[in-house]
Every structure is written in C-alpha cells, then in structure tokens.
Motif scaffolding. Structure first.
Motif, short mmCIF file in Angstrom:
data_model
loop_
_atom_site.label_atom_id
_atom_site.label_comp_id
_atom_site.label_asym_id
_atom_site.label_seq_id
_atom_site.Cartn_x
_atom_site.Cartn_y
_atom_site.Cartn_z
N VAL A 221 0.86 -1.19 0.00
CA VAL A 221 0.00 0.00 0.00
C VAL A 221 0.89 1.23 0.00
O VAL A 221 1.92 1.26 0.70
CB VAL A 221 -0.92 0.03 1.25
N HIS A 222 0.52 2.26 -0.77
CA HIS A 222 1.27 3.51 -0.73
C HIS A 222 0.33 4.69 -0.54
O HIS A 222 -0.79 4.70 -1.05
CB HIS A 222 2.12 3.70 -1.99
N THR A 223 0.77 5.66 0.24
CA THR A 223 0.01 6.89 0.52
C THR A 223 1.01 7.99 0.80
O THR A 223 1.62 8.02 1.86
CB THR A 223 -0.91 6.72 1.76
N ASP A 224 1.18 8.90 -0.16
CA ASP A 224 2.21 9.93 -0.02
C ASP A 224 1.72 11.27 -0.56
O ASP A 224 1.02 11.32 -1.59
CB ASP A 224 3.48 9.53 -0.80
N GLU A 225 2.12 12.34 0.09
CA GLU A 225 1.87 13.68 -0.44
C GLU A 225 2.78 13.90 -1.64
O GLU A 225 3.95 13.51 -1.63
CB GLU A 225 2.14 14.73 0.62
N ILE A 226 2.25 14.52 -2.70
CA ILE A 226 3.05 14.83 -3.88
C ILE A 226 2.86 16.29 -4.25
O ILE A 226 1.93 16.96 -3.78
CB ILE A 226 2.67 13.94 -5.08
N LYS A 227 3.73 16.78 -5.10
CA LYS A 227 3.65 18.17 -5.56
C LYS A 227 2.63 18.27 -6.68
O LYS A 227 2.51 17.38 -7.53
CB LYS A 227 5.00 18.66 -6.04
N GLU A 228 1.89 19.37 -6.70
CA GLU A 228 0.86 19.56 -7.72
C GLU A 228 1.46 19.59 -9.11
O GLU A 228 0.83 19.20 -10.09
CB GLU A 228 0.07 20.84 -7.45
N SER A 229 2.71 20.04 -9.25
CA SER A 229 3.35 20.12 -10.56
C SER A 229 3.49 18.74 -11.19
O SER A 229 3.55 18.61 -12.41
CB SER A 229 4.74 20.76 -10.42
N ALA A 230 3.52 17.68 -10.36
CA ALA A 230 3.67 16.34 -10.90
C ALA A 230 2.47 15.93 -11.73
O ALA A 230 2.59 15.33 -12.79
CB ALA A 230 3.87 15.34 -9.76
N THR A 231 1.24 16.29 -11.28
CA THR A 231 0.07 15.92 -12.05
C THR A 231 -0.10 16.81 -13.27
O THR A 231 -0.59 16.39 -14.30
CB THR A 231 -1.19 16.00 -11.18
N LYS A 232 0.29 18.07 -13.14
CA LYS A 232 0.17 18.97 -14.28
C LYS A 232 1.09 18.56 -15.42
O LYS A 232 0.76 18.71 -16.59
CB LYS A 232 0.47 20.40 -13.82
N SER A 233 2.27 18.06 -15.06
CA SER A 233 3.21 17.66 -16.10
C SER A 233 2.92 16.28 -16.65
O SER A 233 3.44 15.88 -17.68
CB SER A 233 4.64 17.65 -15.52
N GLY A 234 2.06 15.53 -15.92
CA GLY A 234 1.72 14.18 -16.35
C GLY A 234 2.73 13.14 -15.95
O GLY A 234 2.63 11.98 -16.35
N THR A 235 3.76 13.52 -15.16
CA THR A 235 4.76 12.58 -14.72
C THR A 235 4.68 12.43 -13.22
O THR A 235 5.12 13.29 -12.45
CB THR A 235 6.16 13.06 -15.11
#
Length: 281
Positions: A262-276
């Motif tokens: 199982v994984h649960t981690d905060e990520i940067k919004e730029s990651a979803t915007k860039s698609g990576t």
C-alpha cells in the motif's frame, strides 16, 4: 494538497474463486479525485461494481486458477487540515436520530455492546454527553490497548480486546465504536488510507487503516483511537457497523493473500500537471 495512494494485492488460488473486494474509494471522496480511480488486474477477468447497503462501492470478480494481482494508483486532493474538531457538538437522544443512523447504535459481529455496557456506563456515565464523552472513550481506548502487528487476530471482539489489552488498528476502532454505542452515541467503523503526513515518518510498512466516525449535531465526525490525535490526509474507502461489513476482500472459496503493498504519499501539484507522477514507494 495532493496525495497519491493505491495498492498492489496478490492472491493465490488453485481453483476459480469468486471474490468481493471493497477496495474502491468511497463515493463521498470521488469529487476530490485528480486522476482516474480504477482497479486493474494482471490477468483478464470480468469485474463488476455494485453499491452495498451502507453506500460502499464493491467489486465482484472470480480469481482464476494460479491467482491474480489487483492494483490501483490514483491522486486525490485533500484540504491538508487535521480532522475537524467540534468540541461543542451535542449528542442526540435516540428518539431524535434519523432512521438511517439507528443501526449504528446496535451491537454487531465485533462490537459486542451487551458485554461492555456496564463497563461503559461505569467509566463514562459521569462525563458530559457529546464530544467530551467521545473524546474520553478515545483516550481510554488509546491507553487501554497496546498496538502491535504481532497482536493481530481476525476473530477478536471489542470485549476481548478490552480484556486482552492488545490489538491492531481495527481492535482500537472496534472497542471505541462499541463503547460509544453503549453510551447511545451512533458510531461506525471506517477503513481507508492514512499516510505519514504531517508527522515524522514511521519506520513500518504502509498499510490500510481503520478509524471510526460518530454522529453528533447532525453530522459524522472522524475519531482515531489508535493515534488519539487529529491527523491529516484520511482517505475513506468504506464504512459499516464493524470490520465484517468492510472486509477488504471476501473470498468464497480457497484464495490466499501472498503479496501486499500500500502507498500513501503527499506529492507536488506540478507532478500531475506535467503528467509525470513519481514512482510509488
């Protein structure tokens, strides 16, 4: 804030085995999704979703001979704030509760209120009804039980946990739920994700988590007897009377869990915007 969550669960089977999985996001959180939430399998199987009597999304499938891996990976938006605190929230008397809330006053498979009622009234009868009483129950449960994976037992009830004084997160939730119901406070068991967000990293493998909600002042409020303090980033999957209603998977035949991540981690919004998206840990 954005949270990336998901899982890889592997099951072995030596014959075709029907299964119901409760591994979906709860409908109340779907509006927060920033990517698709979809369960995928590493083998071609038919999966059919349905909604159970508690409003949870369940998935039917047949585990093929040789087994299967079910996976999910998604990004969800979260307010980034700790669990909402409402210390002035009042407790309803049972005659004023909505009909759909009444089942959460009753005993259930793991919440044996009949055996805990005298204890509950002795411990909490003198505490002001409402938020203060729930918090007292959380404090008691947190102090009463010692947490550890080595204490896991699938058959342990709330009454047994109170006597044995050990358990995992589901036991903490069951005991608190049962004590709340003894005090005429509607309480329901919740399963989902809770990462190490806003706290120092914990050096144990990530797992799903169990907490509970109580109905006060016309709304459901989250409490966590395992951690005792408000936390950031809860992602609800399912809720019910106890763990029997929200089992991650129920196999109708021989199927064994052989892999669990199982994984649960905060990520940067730029990651979803860039698609990576970053690789899951």
């Amino acid at each position: 804030m954005l949270i990336r969550a998901g899982y890889d669960l592997t099951f072995a089977a030596d014959m075709p085995t029907p299964m119901v999985a409760m591994l979906n996001l709860h409908p109340s959180r779907r509006a927060d999704l920033r990517t698709e939430h979809r369960i995928v399998a590493d083998r071609p199987v038919t999966m059919e979703d349905f909604v159970d009597g508690f409003g949870n999304v369940c998935t039917r499938l047949v585990v093929p001979v040789g087994g299967i891996t079910l996976s999910c990976d998604f990004v969800i938006a979260d307010c980034g704030e700790p669990d909402r605190q409402s210390p002035q929230a009042d407790q309803h008397t049972p005659d004023l509760l909505p009909p759909e809330v009444l089942p959460f006053l009753l005993g259930s498979r793991y919440c044996d209120t009949d055996r805990l009622s005298d204890t509950a009234w002795y411990l909490f009868g003198g505490i002001e009804p409402g938020w203060a009483r729930v918090q007292a129950i959380v404090d008691y449960t947190h102090a009463q039980l010692t947490y550890g994976y080595q204490y896991a037992r699938a058959t342990r009830t709330a009454w047994e946990a109170n006597g044995e004084r050990v358990g995992v997160c589901r036991d903490f939730a069951h005991l608190a739920v049962a004590l709340c119901r003894c005090m005429n406070i509607p309480a329901r068991y919740c399963s989902g994700y809770l990462g190490d967000i806003g706290i120092p990293p914990v050096d144990i493998a990530m797992d799903f988590h169990a907490w509970f909600e109580v109905y006060l002042d016309g709304a459901w409020h989250s409490f966590d007897a395992r951690h005792r303090v408000p936390r950031i980033g809860r992602i609800l999957m399912a809720c019910g009377r106890d763990a029997a209603d929200v089992a991650l998977t129920t196999a109708f035949g021989p199927a064994w869990l052989t892999g669990f991540h199982v994984h649960t981690d905060e990520i940067k919004e730029s990651a979803t915007k860039s698609g990576t998206l970053p690789l899951a840990a």
